[in-house]
Scaffold this motif. Structure first.
Motif, mmCIF file in Angstrom:
data_model
loop_
_atom_site.group_PDB
_atom_site.id
_atom_site.type_symbol
_atom_site.label_atom_id
_atom_site.label_comp_id
_atom_site.label_asym_id
_atom_site.label_seq_id
_atom_site.Cartn_x
_atom_site.Cartn_y
_atom_site.Cartn_z
ATOM 1 N N ILE A 4 21.521 -42.625 45.113
ATOM 2 C CA ILE A 4 20.968 -41.428 44.457
ATOM 3 C C ILE A 4 22.035 -40.761 43.590
ATOM 4 O O ILE A 4 21.779 -40.340 42.456
ATOM 5 C CB ILE A 4 20.430 -40.449 45.517
ATOM 6 N N VAL A 5 23.253 -40.681 44.093
ATOM 7 C CA VAL A 5 24.328 -39.950 43.408
ATOM 8 C C VAL A 5 24.849 -40.728 42.199
ATOM 9 O O VAL A 5 25.142 -40.145 41.152
ATOM 10 C CB VAL A 5 25.467 -39.654 44.413
ATOM 11 N N LEU A 6 24.998 -42.029 42.304
ATOM 12 C CA LEU A 6 25.573 -42.840 41.231
ATOM 13 C C LEU A 6 24.792 -42.746 39.917
ATOM 14 O O LEU A 6 25.389 -42.510 38.856
ATOM 15 C CB LEU A 6 25.706 -44.300 41.684
ATOM 16 N N PRO A 7 23.455 -42.892 39.914
ATOM 17 C CA PRO A 7 22.734 -42.734 38.633
ATOM 18 C C PRO A 7 22.864 -41.324 38.052
ATOM 19 O O PRO A 7 22.962 -41.160 36.823
ATOM 20 C CB PRO A 7 21.280 -43.039 38.996
ATOM 21 N N ARG A 8 22.875 -40.318 38.927
ATOM 22 C CA ARG A 8 23.043 -38.940 38.434
ATOM 23 C C ARG A 8 24.412 -38.772 37.790
ATOM 24 O O ARG A 8 24.545 -38.103 36.754
ATOM 25 C CB ARG A 8 22.874 -37.937 39.580
ATOM 26 N N VAL A 11 24.406 -40.373 34.346
ATOM 27 C CA VAL A 11 23.701 -39.531 33.372
ATOM 28 C C VAL A 11 24.589 -38.374 32.937
ATOM 29 O O VAL A 11 24.699 -38.054 31.741
ATOM 30 C CB VAL A 11 22.360 -39.034 33.954
ATOM 31 N N LYS A 12 25.240 -37.723 33.895
ATOM 32 C CA LYS A 12 26.134 -36.598 33.573
ATOM 33 C C LYS A 12 27.320 -37.082 32.727
ATOM 34 O O LYS A 12 27.750 -36.398 31.804
ATOM 35 C CB LYS A 12 26.653 -35.936 34.859
ATOM 36 N N ASP A 13 27.840 -38.275 33.075
ATOM 37 C CA ASP A 13 28.950 -38.827 32.310
ATOM 38 C C ASP A 13 28.538 -39.045 30.856
ATOM 39 O O ASP A 13 29.298 -38.706 29.931
ATOM 40 C CB ASP A 13 29.414 -40.144 32.938
#
Length: 128
Positions: A4-8, A11-13
């Motif tokens: 869950i955290v890695l795709p977010r 996206v933020k990167d």
């Protein structure tokens, strides 16, 4: 939790990289402007010296200092004008007809373009 955290984070990167690219254009201009301003760090002092040296008082001081005639010798020779103007500030105009024409042109322009009192100030300037 990592799934869950890695795709977010990705996206933020990407958002931050895009924002950084956009801001780099602005920062480049700001850096360029600030660079030229940084070269002008002494301009305040130069402007201050120029302001002092361009005052009428300073010009008159330089004019009086540049004359080689001593005040007593000038007074003895009658070099002072009748209205009390020092000899270093009085000039022989030579051809008065040219100066009268200039006075007429300038006074008409002052009356047409400037305030009502400008014409009288022009006459005062030329007659002094």
């Amino acid at each position: 939790a990592l799934a869950i955290v890695l795709p977010r984070l990705k996206v933020k990167d990407e958002e931050w990289r895009k924002a950084r690219r956009d801001m780099n254009k602005i920062w480049r201009d700001v850096y360029k402007d600030n660079y030229y301003k940084s070269l002008d760090h002494r301009s305040f002092y130069f402007k201050q010296v120029d302001k002092k040296s361009l005052q009428v008082k300073h010009f008159l001081y330089e004019l009086r200092a540049s004359t080689d005639v001593a005040p007593a010798a000038a007074a003895a020779a009658g070099a002072s004008v009748s209205d009390g103007t020092p000899a270093c500030l009085s000039f022989n105009l030579g051809r008065a007809d040219i100066h009268k024409e200039i006075l007429q042109v300038v006074s008409r322009a002052a009356a047409a373009e400037l305030m009502e009192s400008a014409e009288s100030r022009v006459h005062k300037f030329f007659s002094s």
